[in-house]
Design an enzyme around this catalytic site. Sequence first.
Site, short mmCIF file in Angstrom:
data_model
loop_
_atom_site.label_atom_id
_atom_site.label_comp_id
_atom_site.label_asym_id
_atom_site.label_seq_id
_atom_site.Cartn_x
_atom_site.Cartn_y
_atom_site.Cartn_z
N ASN A 163 -8.76 -28.43 2.89
CA ASN A 163 -9.76 -28.96 3.91
C ASN A 163 -9.25 -28.92 5.42
OD1 ASN A 163 -12.52 -30.34 2.65
ND2 ASN A 163 -10.99 -31.03 1.35
N MET A 203 -4.48 -40.10 1.01
CA MET A 203 -4.67 -40.65 -0.48
C MET A 203 -4.19 -42.01 -0.15
SD MET A 203 -6.05 -38.39 -2.21
CE MET A 203 -6.27 -39.09 -3.91
N ARG A 204 -4.49 -42.71 0.99
CA ARG A 204 -4.34 -44.26 1.22
C ARG A 204 -5.40 -44.73 1.80
NH1 ARG A 204 0.45 -45.56 -0.74
NH2 ARG A 204 0.32 -47.41 0.49
N LEU A 227 -7.01 -47.36 4.69
CA LEU A 227 -6.67 -47.64 5.97
C LEU A 227 -7.38 -49.21 6.20
CD1 LEU A 227 -7.91 -44.39 7.94
CD2 LEU A 227 -5.59 -45.17 7.70
N ASN A 284 -14.47 -39.33 6.39
CA ASN A 284 -13.64 -38.74 5.22
C ASN A 284 -14.60 -37.92 4.32
OD1 ASN A 284 -11.65 -39.17 3.13
ND2 ASN A 284 -13.24 -40.38 1.97
N HIS A 292 -15.18 -36.88 0.25
CA HIS A 292 -15.00 -37.23 -0.74
C HIS A 292 -15.72 -36.24 -2.07
CE1 HIS A 292 -14.13 -40.18 -3.98
NE2 HIS A 292 -15.24 -39.86 -4.30
N ASP A 335 -14.26 -45.47 -0.16
CA ASP A 335 -15.44 -44.67 -0.15
C ASP A 335 -16.72 -45.29 0.12
OD1 ASP A 335 -13.64 -42.42 -0.45
OD2 ASP A 335 -13.43 -43.07 -2.71
N LYS A 343 -15.15 -25.99 -2.67
CA LYS A 343 -15.86 -25.04 -1.78
C LYS A 343 -16.86 -25.62 -0.98
CE LYS A 343 -16.92 -20.15 -2.97
NZ LYS A 343 -17.17 -19.41 -3.79
N GLU A 349 -16.94 -29.01 -0.14
CA GLU A 349 -16.52 -29.88 0.80
C GLU A 349 -15.99 -29.08 2.08
OE1 GLU A 349 -13.00 -31.92 -0.57
OE2 GLU A 349 -13.65 -31.99 -2.72
C1 GRF Z 1 -10.47 -33.18 -2.00
O1 GRF Z 1 -11.21 -33.10 -3.02
C2 GRF Z 1 -10.87 -34.28 -1.12
O2 GRF Z 1 -12.24 -34.32 -1.21
C3 GRF Z 1 -10.30 -35.41 -1.54
O3 GRF Z 1 -8.94 -34.84 -1.53
C4 GRF Z 1 -8.98 -33.70 -2.08
C5 GRF Z 1 -8.03 -32.91 -0.96
O4 GRF Z 1 -8.03 -31.48 -0.97
N1 GRF Z 1 -10.35 -36.55 -0.66
P1 GRF Z 1 -7.17 -30.92 0.15
O5 GRF Z 1 -5.82 -31.44 0.25
O6 GRF Z 1 -7.98 -30.73 1.26
O7 GRF Z 1 -7.02 -29.28 -0.51
#
Ligand code: GRF
Length: 207
Positions: free
Chosen positions: A14, A90-91, A93, A107, A109, A145, A172, A174
């Site tokens: 991302n 992955m934390r 806040l 964010n 998700h 979320d 994709k 995202e």
């Molecule tokens: C993605 O699926 C995002 O939605 C989730 O963690 C993943 C991160 O993927 N929160 P990347 O590190 O951007 O490849």
Amino acid sequence: MLRLGVLVSGNGTNLQAILDAIAERALAAEVGLVVSNKPAARALDRARKAGVDTAVVSHRDYASREAFDAALVEAFARANVEWVVLAGFMRLLTRTFLESFPWRVINIHPALLPAFVGVDAQKQALDYGVKIAGATVHLVDQGTDTGPIVAQRAVPVLDDDDVESLRARILKVEHALLVESLGWIAQGRLEILQQGPEARPKVVVRP
Ligand code: GRF
């Protein structure tokens, strides 16, 4: 120009989508700093390759979540960042962080919220047996979320999907959705509507 901070923990596809969109001038923004809580995150290499400043702020080095968040705030403040993107961070806040960037944390998700919050959203979708999955971009509040939704996009779940195939299809979407949402922010088109003190804040995208 919109100056972004990006928080990552992992692969960083991302983040890559954001960097690519900026490089292609499809997104009028700049990334001022990428912070990872994991030193080995591939996302850091992607940032360095794009010439973007990086920092590692490991949650293990802090006694509390608040102290960790204060260190993140300091790093982003020093980089003059206006908005913070959680791109696979992955934390959770705390208030300490969120109050420093009020409604300016976004964010991505990998599910159609409010379904399947938290980790392993794609597996949750498969286990549940839904026929449609997708991605959600939302503003971040203190829940997991739960913040106001900015944009959503659906993808089909196929009968022979496994977690990996579904993950790839959602990922994709995202990338496109996150870049599009950041474009709205760059254009100053996001507005938060609070209809009454008890009402859930909602995001609208002005034309
Ligand atoms: C993605 O699926 C995002 O939605 C989730 O963690 C993943 C991160 O993927 N929160 P990347 O590190 O951007 O490849």
